[in-house]
Design an enzyme around this catalytic site. Sequence first.
Site, PDB file in Angstrom:
ATOM      1  CD1 TRP A   1       1.698  -0.083  -3.533  1.00 40.43           C
ATOM      2  CD2 TRP A   1       0.118  -1.671  -3.718  1.00 40.43           C
ATOM      3  NE1 TRP A   1       2.141  -1.008  -4.440  1.00 40.43           N
ATOM      4  CE2 TRP A   1       1.196  -2.004  -4.582  1.00 40.43           C
ATOM      5  CE3 TRP A   1      -0.974  -2.527  -3.670  1.00 40.43           C
ATOM      6  CZ2 TRP A   1       1.191  -3.139  -5.388  1.00 40.43           C
ATOM      7  CZ3 TRP A   1      -0.980  -3.664  -4.466  1.00 40.43           C
ATOM      8  CH2 TRP A   1       0.090  -3.966  -5.319  1.00 40.43           C
TER       9      TRP A   1
ATOM     10  CD  GLU B   1       1.386   8.656   5.333  1.00 41.37           C
ATOM     11  OE1 GLU B   1       0.862   7.541   5.124  1.00 41.37           O
ATOM     12  OE2 GLU B   1       2.012   9.286   4.458  1.00 41.37           O
TER      13      GLU B   1
ATOM     14  CB  SER C   1       9.453  12.705  -2.772  1.00 39.02           C
ATOM     15  OG  SER C   1       8.347  13.306  -2.107  1.00 39.02           O
TER      16      SER C   1
ATOM     17  N   GLY D   1       6.281   5.349  -1.764  1.00 41.23           N
ATOM     18  CA  GLY D   1       4.833   5.514  -1.643  1.00 41.23           C
ATOM     19  C   GLY D   1       4.206   5.740  -3.007  1.00 41.23           C
ATOM     20  N   GLY D   2       3.918   7.005  -3.315  1.00 40.46           N
ATOM     21  CA  GLY D   2       3.205   7.378  -4.544  1.00 40.46           C
ATOM     22  C   GLY D   2       3.707   6.670  -5.801  1.00 40.46           C
TER      23      GLY D   2
HETATM   24  P1  PGA Z   1       6.139   8.924  -0.953  1.00 36.91           P
HETATM   25  O1  PGA Z   1       5.811   8.110   0.400  1.00 36.91           O
HETATM   26  O2  PGA Z   1       7.083   8.084  -1.754  1.00 36.91           O
HETATM   27  O3  PGA Z   1       4.806   9.108  -1.612  1.00 36.91           O
HETATM   28  O4  PGA Z   1       6.760  10.214  -0.527  1.00 36.91           O
HETATM   29  C1  PGA Z   1       6.788   7.357   1.057  1.00 36.91           C
HETATM   30  C2  PGA Z   1       6.198   6.677   2.268  1.00 36.91           C
HETATM   31  O5  PGA Z   1       5.344   7.276   2.925  1.00 36.91           O
HETATM   32  O6  PGA Z   1       6.572   5.545   2.612  1.00 36.91           O
END
Ligand code: PGA
Length: 251
Positions: free
Chosen positions: A10, A98, A213, A234-235
Amino acid sequence: MRSNLVAGNWKMCGDSASIGKLVAEMKASLPAEPGVDIAVFPPSVYLAQVLVGLSGSPVAVGNQNVCDQPSEGAYTGEVSASMLADVGCRYVIVGHSERRAMYGETSEQVAQKAKQALLQGLIPLVCVGETEAQRDEGATLEVISAQLKPIFSTLSAEQLRLIVVAYEPVWAIGTGKTASPDQAQEVHAFIRALFSKKDELLAKGLRILYGGSVKAANAGELFAQADIDGGLVGGASLDAQEFSAICRAAE
Ligand code: PGA
């Protein structure tokens, strides 16, 4: 046989109201006995809320980071593996791109974090992945191998058996650009081959997640690849319907 895992990261999103709503919607939309392991990683200040909200559900909870130091003390702003285990976490994400890019985490620190997590009974999801420039230079496999090297030198054979690896090409994270199933499979097979140099059985049991993604529309073809054992999402994990569709694709 290894079981698939779908993990929802998240990131630094939400507040107590939106997270309460997401947890309630997840409980309503996920099967009571899913044929896949599921975990979510809320921002740490909401761990307690999510742990209570998901108690009795098949969804495990983890933190997005962990301190690399072995015992409590003067580490302002850090959260230790023992604290996370104490409140009921099962997993931690280590080495997300990140954190590597924005907070300067090195692969050595990532390996230390994985070790501290394992010592407290937590399962680390070790993230690796190349940038777009590295892929364009043809350096993808070299980058992945260098990122995993401290993992091999820091963890014991027993500890290696417990980790999960997440392959997340940096250029695919949050961009809507997913690696093609073939591109992802190539790297996953390479990662498994690196582990098989250590131990064939270990490699066979290693869960390697794909991240970048992932959404309901592409999850099926990614998870169908021989060496892809689920996803780090993620998203799309912030939408309960979308996340549960991804979990079903991994069953
Ligand atoms: P995303 O992020 O699905 O938004 O591309 C994946 C992640 O950073 O674990």
